[in-house]
Every structure is written in structure tokens, then in C-alpha cells.
Design a protein around this motif. Structure first.
Motif, PDB file in Angstrom:
ATOM      1  N   GLY A  83     -24.401 -11.286  -1.209  1.00 15.26           N
ATOM      2  CA  GLY A  83     -23.014 -11.484  -0.813  1.00 15.26           C
ATOM      3  C   GLY A  83     -22.703 -10.683   0.432  1.00 15.26           C
ATOM      4  N   LEU A  84     -21.761 -11.167   1.229  1.00 20.85           N
ATOM      5  CA  LEU A  84     -21.416 -10.526   2.495  1.00 20.85           C
ATOM      6  C   LEU A  84     -19.981 -10.024   2.442  1.00 20.85           C
ATOM      7  N   ASP A  85     -19.818  -8.711   2.611  1.00 22.86           N
ATOM      8  CA  ASP A  85     -18.503  -8.073   2.611  1.00 22.86           C
ATOM      9  C   ASP A  85     -18.327  -7.353   3.942  1.00 22.86           C
ATOM     10  N   ALA A 130     -22.965  -7.276 -13.666  1.00 22.39           N
ATOM     11  CA  ALA A 130     -22.749  -8.085 -12.462  1.00 22.39           C
ATOM     12  C   ALA A 130     -23.640  -9.319 -12.468  1.00 22.39           C
ATOM     13  N   MET A 131     -23.064 -10.469 -12.065  1.00 20.84           N
ATOM     14  CA  MET A 131     -23.821 -11.714 -12.049  1.00 20.84           C
ATOM     15  C   MET A 131     -23.757 -12.455 -10.717  1.00 20.84           C
ATOM     16  N   ASP A 132     -22.612 -12.377 -10.016  1.00 21.25           N
ATOM     17  CA  ASP A 132     -22.462 -13.171  -8.795  1.00 21.25           C
ATOM     18  C   ASP A 132     -21.365 -12.570  -7.930  1.00 21.25           C
ATOM     19  N   PHE A 133     -21.230 -13.121  -6.716  1.00 19.22           N
ATOM     20  CA  PHE A 133     -20.187 -12.700  -5.785  1.00 19.22           C
ATOM     21  C   PHE A 133     -19.267 -13.880  -5.491  1.00 19.22           C
ATOM     22  N   ILE A 134     -18.018 -13.568  -5.147  1.00 17.04           N
ATOM     23  CA  ILE A 134     -17.076 -14.609  -4.748  1.00 17.04           C
ATOM     24  C   ILE A 134     -16.061 -13.999  -3.786  1.00 17.04           C
ATOM     25  N   GLU A 135     -15.608 -14.797  -2.819  1.00 15.10           N
ATOM     26  CA  GLU A 135     -14.558 -14.365  -1.902  1.00 15.10           C
ATOM     27  C   GLU A 135     -13.249 -15.014  -2.315  1.00 15.10           C
ATOM     28  N   ILE A 136     -12.224 -14.195  -2.538  1.00 13.45           N
ATOM     29  CA  ILE A 136     -10.907 -14.684  -2.944  1.00 13.45           C
ATOM     30  C   ILE A 136      -9.865 -14.010  -2.065  1.00 13.45           C
ATOM     31  N   ILE A 145     -16.884  -9.183  -7.342  1.00 15.49           N
ATOM     32  CA  ILE A 145     -18.061  -9.436  -8.174  1.00 15.49           C
ATOM     33  C   ILE A 145     -17.616 -10.163  -9.435  1.00 15.49           C
ATOM     34  N   VAL A 146     -18.399 -11.144  -9.843  1.00 16.49           N
ATOM     35  CA  VAL A 146     -18.165 -11.871 -11.088  1.00 16.49           C
ATOM     36  C   VAL A 146     -19.143 -11.335 -12.129  1.00 16.49           C
ATOM     37  N   ASP A 147     -18.628 -10.960 -13.314  1.00 17.69           N
ATOM     38  CA  ASP A 147     -19.522 -10.408 -14.331  1.00 17.69           C
ATOM     39  C   ASP A 147     -19.992 -11.485 -15.308  1.00 17.69           C
ATOM     40  N   ALA A 148     -20.717 -11.076 -16.324  1.00 18.43           N
ATOM     41  CA  ALA A 148     -21.321 -12.022 -17.265  1.00 18.43           C
ATOM     42  C   ALA A 148     -20.288 -12.767 -18.093  1.00 18.43           C
ATOM     43  N   GLN A 149     -19.058 -12.247 -18.166  1.00 17.01           N
ATOM     44  CA  GLN A 149     -17.978 -12.922 -18.874  1.00 17.01           C
ATOM     45  C   GLN A 149     -17.070 -13.696 -17.921  1.00 17.01           C
ATOM     46  N   SER A 150     -17.488 -13.766 -16.650  1.00 26.16           N
ATOM     47  CA  SER A 150     -16.720 -14.426 -15.586  1.00 26.16           C
ATOM     48  C   SER A 150     -15.404 -13.728 -15.285  1.00 26.16           C
ATOM     49  N   GLU A 153     -13.016  -5.780  -8.489  1.00 29.47           N
ATOM     50  CA  GLU A 153     -12.626  -5.475  -7.114  1.00 29.47           C
ATOM     51  C   GLU A 153     -13.268  -4.170  -6.663  1.00 29.47           C
ATOM     52  N   HIS A 154     -13.713  -4.139  -5.417  1.00 29.54           N
ATOM     53  CA  HIS A 154     -14.356  -2.941  -4.877  1.00 29.54           C
ATOM     54  C   HIS A 154     -13.313  -1.921  -4.441  1.00 29.54           C
ATOM     55  N   LYS A 155     -13.549  -0.663  -4.788  1.00 26.35           N
ATOM     56  CA  LYS A 155     -12.690   0.443  -4.371  1.00 26.35           C
ATOM     57  C   LYS A 155     -13.452   1.309  -3.371  1.00 26.35           C
ATOM     58  N   VAL A 156     -12.758   1.787  -2.365  1.00 27.27           N
ATOM     59  CA  VAL A 156     -13.382   2.648  -1.364  1.00 27.27           C
ATOM     60  C   VAL A 156     -13.595   4.039  -1.955  1.00 27.27           C
ATOM     61  N   THR A 157     -14.844   4.471  -2.000  1.00 27.26           N
ATOM     62  CA  THR A 157     -15.192   5.795  -2.514  1.00 27.26           C
ATOM     63  C   THR A 157     -16.164   6.472  -1.555  1.00 27.26           C
ATOM     64  N   ASN A 158     -16.254   7.791  -1.657  1.00 18.59           N
ATOM     65  CA  ASN A 158     -17.166   8.530  -0.779  1.00 18.59           C
ATOM     66  C   ASN A 158     -18.625   8.215  -1.095  1.00 18.59           C
ATOM     67  N   VAL A 159     -18.917   8.046  -2.388  1.00 15.31           N
ATOM     68  CA  VAL A 159     -20.267   7.727  -2.830  1.00 15.31           C
ATOM     69  C   VAL A 159     -20.212   6.458  -3.669  1.00 15.31           C
TER      70      VAL A 159
END
Length: 317
Positions: free
Chosen positions: A65-67, A110-116, A122-127, A131-137
Motif C-alpha cells: 500500500g502507498l501512503d 492486518a489483511m489489506d490496505f484501502i484509501e478512504i 488498514i483492513v483487518d481480518a474482521q474487515s 487509522e494510522h496515528k503519527v508517533t515517534n516510533v
């Protein structure tokens, strides 16, 4: 001298092996940079539109996936007799080097990526979506679950449109459209019995593919109106259903009695069907649409490109 020869032979072997690999997934950055994952557990990169390739990593990544400028990868396995696992990978240098995050599968699978809505999820095994959060690590805690529909049974995410995304139930008997911005959920009973694939045209119009008779329909969720578009023949099974503008693309596999082969067809706004020439392979795993509305197809026989307005693909790898 012997060491130099061995190194050259090794580089040649890696290059030859990469160019003959089957494609699992791919992303396209800009006009000419392609990063792809292959069945032989490799990441290959091209900076000249596929003319030359280098192998940058020996690692299985089933999804890419491309972010922005960052590339993400997923390698997950739901075990039956063996241990399940889920791993995230990311690269900030166009696939040259990668870092790995091991996930706790009881919490985040984690199973897949999607752009919304222009954002990366990220789409998980339960669909459910994360959402990604900005963190230092970067860790598994850098991702936060945004939806939870587990009470309604397992669902499959199929496509997105702006801030909304589409799901179908595991039995294919219901459709769900969730607006992440307004936090509204529209649920509708599927108007066809054997729902194979679906794709959003907008927030209320969905294209549906009936797996039993290969019929394509347009369904208005608000008006509950179903219109037949066309029938797609020659498919043994279907892999993906995509839309570019007002054109639908159906990717899948056919069989001529001797072997399986990849089938890609397009349906225009008048419902006219056209088979795309030039795509080879017995199995199709990916259909990627870049920002130039080009279709990139990955199969067991390599990588193929379909330019906008063309009805013949070109083999890239």
C-alpha cells in the motif's frame, strides 16, 4: 577475480529471477517508479517504467500500500494447524530498505490496505478499518481501530468512494456503505442471490456482479432500484471489480478446457463489453489503478499495463 565473477553471476541471477517472477501486489509512484512483491518472496523495484528491475528485499509481502511517500507491506497468515501471524512492513526510501512490525493477532490482524477520503487505512481480518496515528516510533500502537461491526458477522470490504466504503456480508446477502466522515451506516439487503463482487460508483450507486450467471447490475441504494447492465462471459471465477470514471473493469480467470488463463474486460457507460488483449497468466492477483488512471495487472506470468483509452495491454515484466 573469482570474487568479482561470483558477484556478477549473483546479480545476474537475481535480475533474471525477478523478471520471471509472478506478481503478488504492486504500487506505482509517480509516472515511472514501480514497487512490486513476488511469489518468490522478493521485493522488486523499477525506476524507468519497468525497463529494468532490481531486487531490494527477500521478504514475502502479500499486500502493498502507498501512503504518501511511504510504502507499507503486509504478510499475514490465518493458521489452521499452524500458528497464525500478522506482520507490517514499511519503507521510506522507495522500497530500498524495510522495517518490520510484529503484530499481536489477538488485537490487530492486518489483511489489506484501502484509501478512504484521501487517507490510508488498514483492513483487518474482521474487515474493520484502522487509522494510522503519527508517533515517534512505529509500533502496532501506531494504528487505531475506527469501526467495529463484529456484532453483525464477518464482512468483506470491496471498494471506497471519497469518505465512504462498501462492505458485503460473508453470505453476500447484505450491502453496507459506511461514511467515515459523517459516521453514518447504510445497510441494504442484496438484490441478487449470488453476489460475487461489488464496487461503489458514488455514495448511493453500486455496481454488482452476480457470480452465478455473470450478470452485471447497477443498484441504487436509496431508491432500491436494480438495473441490468450486461453479461460478462468466459470467466471461470472473478478476482476484482474496478471502476475508472464511468468504465468498469472485470478481472478474473477463464479456462479453455486445457488450462486456466487471465481474463480482463471493460464495460463502458453504454454497457458495451470489450475483452482486453495482451494479458497473460493462469491467475490474476492484483489490479492497481494509479493517479494517471492506468491499470496495472499482476499475474502468474508477470506485469501488464493498460493505458487510458486503450483496449490492448502491454507486458511490462
Amino acid at each position: 577475480m573469482r570474487i568479482v565473477i561470483i558477484i556478477l553471476l549473483s546479480l545476474f541471477a537475481n535480475s533474471a529471477k525477478s523478471q520471471s517472477s509472478s506478481i503478488l501486489d504492486l504500487v506505482v509512484i509517480g509516472k515511472d517508479t514501480i514497487v512490486a512483491s513476488t511469489y518468490d518472496m522478493s521485493i522488486i523495484v523499477s525506476h524507468d517504467g519497468g525497463k529494468t528491475w532490481i531486487t531490494t528485499e527477500r521478504q514475502l509481502m502479500k499486500k502493498l500500500g502507498l501512503d504518501g511517500k511511504r510504502i507499507w507491506g503486509i504478510d499475514s497468515w490465518i493458521g489452521i494447524h499452524e500458528r497464525s501471524y500478522s506482520r507490517l512492513f514499511y519503507s521510506d526510501d522507495i522500497g530500498k530498505t524495510w522495517k518490520q512490525i510484529e503484530l499481536n493477532t489477538d488485537l490487530f490482524f492486518a489483511m489489506d490496505f484501502i484509501e478512504i477520503g484521501g487517507r490510508f487505512w488498514i483492513v483487518d481480518a474482521q474487515s474493520d478499518i484502522w487509522e494510522h496515528k503519527v508517533t515517534n516510533v512505529e509500533t502496532s500502537l501506531s494504528w487505531k481501530k475506527r469501526t467495529s461491526f463484529n456484532d453483525f458477522g464477518r464482512l468483506s470490504i470491496l471498494s471506497s468512494y471519497r469518505d465512504s466504503y462498501l462492505k458485503i456480508s460473508g453470505l453476500g446477502d447484505s450491502l453496507w456503505v459506511f461514511d467515515t466522515k459523517a459516521k453514518k451506516l447504510i445497510r441494504s439487503k442484496s438484490p441478487i442471490e449470488d453476489l460475487e463482487l461489488a464496487v461503489l460508483l458514488n455514495n448511493s450507486i453500486v455496481y454488482l456482479l452476480d457470480g452465478k450467471d455473470s450478470q452485471v447490475f447497477q443498484f441504487d441504494l436509496k431508491e432500491q432500484k436494480l438495473n441490468s447492465i450486461t453479461k460478462v462471459e468466459g470467466y471461470k471465477w472473478f478476482s476484482s471489480f474496478s471502476i475508472v470514471g464511468n468504465t468498469l473493469f472485470v478481472l478474473g480467470e477463464g479456462n479453455d478446457g486445457r488450462q486456466d488463463f487471465t481474463v480482463l474486460s471493460m464495460i463502458n457507460s453504454q454497457g458495451q463489453l470489450k475483452i482486453i488483449d495482451g494479458v497473460k497468466g493462469g491467475d490474476a492477483d492484483v489490479c492497481f489503478i494509479d493517479k494517471y488512471n492506468r491499470l496495472w495487472i499482476g499475474t502468474t506470468k508477470g506485469m501488464f499495463l493498460l493505458e487510458p483509452g486503450s483496449d490492448k495491454s502491454k507486458q511490462i515484466l
